[in-house]
Write an enzyme that holds these catalytic residues in place. Structure first.
Site, PDB file in Angstrom:
ATOM      1  N   ASP A   1      -5.367  -6.263  -5.331  1.00 53.70           N
ATOM      2  CA  ASP A   1      -5.723  -6.104  -6.394  1.00 53.70           C
ATOM      3  C   ASP A   1      -7.339  -6.297  -7.112  1.00 53.70           C
ATOM      4  O   ASP A   1      -7.504  -5.729  -8.138  1.00 53.70           O
ATOM      5  CB  ASP A   1      -5.152  -7.253  -7.491  1.00 53.70           C
ATOM      6  CG  ASP A   1      -3.778  -6.698  -8.248  1.00 53.70           C
ATOM      7  OD1 ASP A   1      -3.685  -5.322  -8.379  1.00 53.70           O
ATOM      8  OD2 ASP A   1      -3.000  -7.432  -8.701  1.00 53.70           O
TER       9      ASP A   1
ATOM     10  N   GLN B   1       1.970 -10.873  -9.091  1.00 52.78           N
ATOM     11  CA  GLN B   1       2.146 -10.069 -10.279  1.00 52.78           C
ATOM     12  C   GLN B   1       1.720 -10.946 -11.525  1.00 52.78           C
ATOM     13  O   GLN B   1       2.279 -11.969 -11.786  1.00 52.78           O
ATOM     14  CB  GLN B   1       3.803  -9.652 -10.199  1.00 52.78           C
ATOM     15  CG  GLN B   1       3.932  -8.707 -11.426  1.00 52.78           C
ATOM     16  CD  GLN B   1       3.630  -7.347 -11.349  1.00 52.78           C
ATOM     17  OE1 GLN B   1       3.442  -6.791 -10.269  1.00 52.78           O
ATOM     18  NE2 GLN B   1       2.897  -6.911 -12.568  1.00 52.78           N
TER      19      GLN B   1
ATOM     20  N   LYS C   1       6.800  -1.023  -6.732  1.00 54.85           N
ATOM     21  CA  LYS C   1       6.075  -1.353  -5.657  1.00 54.85           C
ATOM     22  C   LYS C   1       6.518  -1.375  -4.270  1.00 54.85           C
ATOM     23  O   LYS C   1       5.948  -0.785  -3.265  1.00 54.85           O
ATOM     24  CB  LYS C   1       5.040  -2.631  -6.201  1.00 54.85           C
ATOM     25  CG  LYS C   1       4.006  -2.217  -7.242  1.00 54.85           C
ATOM     26  CD  LYS C   1       3.412  -3.532  -7.463  1.00 54.85           C
ATOM     27  CE  LYS C   1       2.468  -3.225  -8.858  1.00 54.85           C
ATOM     28  NZ  LYS C   1       2.041  -4.398  -9.507  1.00 54.85           N
TER      29      LYS C   1
END
Ligand code: NDP
Length: 300
Positions: free
Chosen positions: A121, A98, A54
């Site tokens: 997200d 994460q 990422k």
């Protein structure tokens, strides 16, 4: 006739190209550089790989990447304090924590402490509610990637019968919501669904997000249907040598490809689109934060 292959790798490269163009425009015309902060707690090997890739791709499209690595035994209050700091930092437009988090941390509490406008997200309860009511929101990356591929392949999916197999908060449910918002007729299947093969056979679009290797065989697929395989499963591959493994999806690729009109491969299908959509969401969040026009084709 064999199915058309929906090349997620190539499509993701196109999406990243559009993101990079938009980032250049933000820098040149407005002096703004979008920034993505990624928070990793602990040393889960798979998470470390994701976070590294990422960060690399964030830099490649010209954005700022801020990585925060915390020890596995980090106290919840310390993690929340970091998120608060990132929420208030004007250089940070997107925040990703994460998952999974170590067991002692309350995942819902942590996710819901992220500023919804920076929740790239799309897991914050406000964004879930906005998506559910058809309002502008941050959309979870994997379902957004699937939607982009479906729109690109079909033009419109309005009126099509779609079956989503899996009802997780991160893939199945938001996927179903996105398909519904695009006026597909949506069925959500799960482990308690009666006669799953018959349910799947009705579908013009099948999205499989289960996490069971090659669970969907070709004879469940309606002739000409589009198959989007979200599953990523590592299985033994003795044919490649002792101890070797390979990745497969939730659909049995060869037999599904014989009946489908179009299908995504694993690897190289949905996977690459997920990070591309994370970058797309970050640029979208940056534009919204600055009251600027959003990039076209990069949001739901
Ligand atoms: P979860 O384990 O959270 O959810 C799996 C879902 O599948 C559940 O809703 C479960 O039903 C359902 N299910 C399990 N067994 C069956 C069955 N026999 N028949 C029908 N439904 C079943 O998984 P995720 O949604 O997080 O992930 C799904 C897959 O997608 C995984 O392989 C994961 O690795 C992959 N993934 C890929 C991403 C990418 O970037 N390509 C990103 C995220 C995930 P129930 O609710 O009833 O238990």
């Amino acid at each position: 006739m064999p199915a058309t292959l929906i090349d997620g790798k190539a499509f993701a490269a196109t999406v990243r190209g559009k993101v990079a163009q938009h980032v250049t425009r933000l820098k040149d015309d407005h002096g703004i550089t979008p920034g993505l902060a990624v928070v990793l707690v602990g040393e889960d090997p798979a998470s470390q790989v994701y976070v590294r890739s990422k960060g690399k791709m964030t830099l490649e499209v010209g954005m700022n990447s801020f990585e925060h690595r915390l020890d596995a035994d980090t106290a919840e209050a310390d993690l929340l304090a970091l998120i608060d700091q990132l929420n208030r930092d004007p250089a940070v437009h997107g925040i990703l924590v994460q998952l999974p988090l170590p067991k002692h941390l309350n995942e819902d509490l942590v996710i819901n402490s992220i500023d919804p406008a920076k929740d790239v997200d799309g897991f914050h309860i406000s964004n879930v509610g906005l998506l559910g009511t058809g309002q502008k929101s941050m959309v979870p990356c994997t379902p957004l990637g699937c939607l982009m591929m479906l729109r690109d392949h079909h033009g419109t999916i309005s009126g099509m019968d779609a079956v989503v197999i899996g009802r997780s908060n991160i893939v199945g449910k938001p996927m179903a919501q996105l398909l519904l918002n695009d006026s597909a007729t949506v069925t959500i299947a799960h482990s308690r669904t009666k006669d799953l093969p018959e349910v799947v056979r009705r579908a013009d679009i099948v999205v499989a997000a289960v996490g069971r290797p090659e669970m969907v065989p070709g004879d469940w697929i309606k002739e000409g249907a589009t198959v989007i395989d979200v599953g990523i499963n590592r299985i033994d591959a003795p044919e490649k040598g002792e101890g070797k493994t390979r990745l497969v999806g939730d659909c049995h690729f060869e037999s599904c490809a014989e009946r489908a009109g179009a299908i995504t491969p694993v690897p190289g299908g949905v996977g690459p689109m997920t990070i591309a959509c994370l970058l797309a969401n970050t640029v979208t969040a940056c534009c919204r934060a600055n009251g600027l026009a959003e990039p076209e084709g990069l949001t739901a």
